[in-house]
Design an enzyme around this catalytic site. Sequence first.
Site, PDB file in Angstrom:
ATOM      1  N   PRO C 106      35.037  37.564  37.991  1.00  0.00           N
ATOM      2  CA  PRO C 106      36.357  37.680  37.362  1.00  0.00           C
ATOM      3  C   PRO C 106      37.289  38.559  38.189  1.00  0.00           C
ATOM      4  CG  PRO C 106      34.622  38.090  35.765  1.00  0.00           C
ATOM      5  CD  PRO C 106      33.957  37.997  37.102  1.00  0.00           C
ATOM      6  N   THR C 107      38.553  38.153  38.244  1.00  0.00           N
ATOM      7  CA  THR C 107      39.546  38.941  38.969  1.00  0.00           C
ATOM      8  C   THR C 107      39.627  40.334  38.371  1.00  0.00           C
ATOM      9  OG1 THR C 107      40.790  36.944  39.388  1.00  0.00           O
ATOM     10  CG2 THR C 107      41.972  39.007  39.656  1.00  0.00           C
ATOM     11  N   GLY C 108      39.575  41.333  39.225  1.00  0.00           N
ATOM     12  CA  GLY C 108      39.691  42.706  38.743  1.00  0.00           C
ATOM     13  C   GLY C 108      38.366  43.310  38.345  1.00  0.00           C
ATOM     14  N   CYS C 109      37.297  42.544  38.506  1.00  0.00           N
ATOM     15  CA  CYS C 109      35.968  43.017  38.159  1.00  0.00           C
ATOM     16  C   CYS C 109      35.343  43.585  39.427  1.00  0.00           C
ATOM     17  CB  CYS C 109      35.148  41.832  37.646  1.00  0.00           C
ATOM     18  SG  CYS C 109      33.731  42.287  36.698  1.00  0.00           S
ATOM     19  N   VAL C 110      34.970  44.870  39.405  1.00  0.00           N
ATOM     20  CA  VAL C 110      34.428  45.451  40.637  1.00  0.00           C
ATOM     21  C   VAL C 110      32.946  45.753  40.551  1.00  0.00           C
ATOM     22  CG1 VAL C 110      36.467  46.387  41.750  1.00  0.00           C
ATOM     23  CG2 VAL C 110      35.448  47.601  39.844  1.00  0.00           C
TER      24      VAL C 110
END
Lengths: 102, 136, 110
Positions: C106-110
């Site tokens: 997911p975008t923004g998932c680090v």
Amino acid sequence: MSTLHTVNKSPFETRTLESCLAHCRPGDAVLMIEDGVYGALSGTALSDRVAAKAGAVKLYVLTPDIAARGLPEDRMIAGVTGVDYRGFVDLVAEHDRTQAWL
Amino acid sequence: MSEDVKKFLYVNRKAPYGTIYALEALEVVLIGAAFDQDVSLAFLDDGVFQLTSGQDTAAIGVKNFSPTFRALGDYEVTRLYVERESLEERGLSAEDLQEITYEDEDDDWAEKPSIRVVSREEMAAIMAEQDVILSF
Amino acid sequence: MEYKVNGHTIPADEEGYIINLSDWSKELAEEIAKSENIEMTDEHWEVVNFLRDYYEEYQIAPAVRVLIKAIKKSMGPEKGNNKYLYELFPYGPAKQACKIAGLPKPTGCV
């Protein structure tokens, strides 16, 4: 409440400067930097339009960028003020927000 | 909302696929949405081309990210300001744009349009009321 | 990294997300789940299928709070909550379920 706008593209390549000027409100300031400094030149196809904004909007140009490009300060449109990096910082501090047009 | 909530405006001025700006802006919006700020988007100049309906990138081998704008409501990004003059200069009108809606939590989840066409003067006023403006 | 399914090798990145989304199959999902120590039940499949539908529609894997809200809306509050989803996917529903669903992180998932 006023905005400092920075423009870093040549107005002869993109319409960023024109769009920026069209979205300025009285009391705003426009600082031309990098290739944006070509927008401050007098005697160009755009000078009149830029000069017409001087007054309602304060126009600035970053002097290290005009020096780098070999543009004499006396070729700048009347009403455009030259600032150095320190002046750039002061402008950022004096305004409520900065909008960096790309 | 707490006092720490700031008004963020993401300004989109580039067409979608010729450069990476538009996609990058959208990703920043999605990531930034996690921080509970008051986020809105502005589309002016070539940025209005990002919202045209019927985009199909299959033949150019890049991802079609236009459907992702329709997910913004889930991220509580519910205001997409589109500049009327920019549309008109490009021969476009609101009918050429895809439909983007959000569900209004405060109005029994009624579905409402996210796109708001505004004049250039209104756009300048919207910019002037922001705490932070990020341009792409 | 890579997965082996029916004699085929499916390439994945160092975290185990498959490289080509079109490589995905139910068999592969079972295989990825195994490497995550998850045994796929109907409840797991429900979330994985939901994520695939979401991606199909919006071209993104939703952030976890968006996922929870969306599941709550479509399947009800007893499933659309942190506890339920973390019990199914202990390392994070967005992260782990996306991997099994064959979607990008997911975008923004680090």
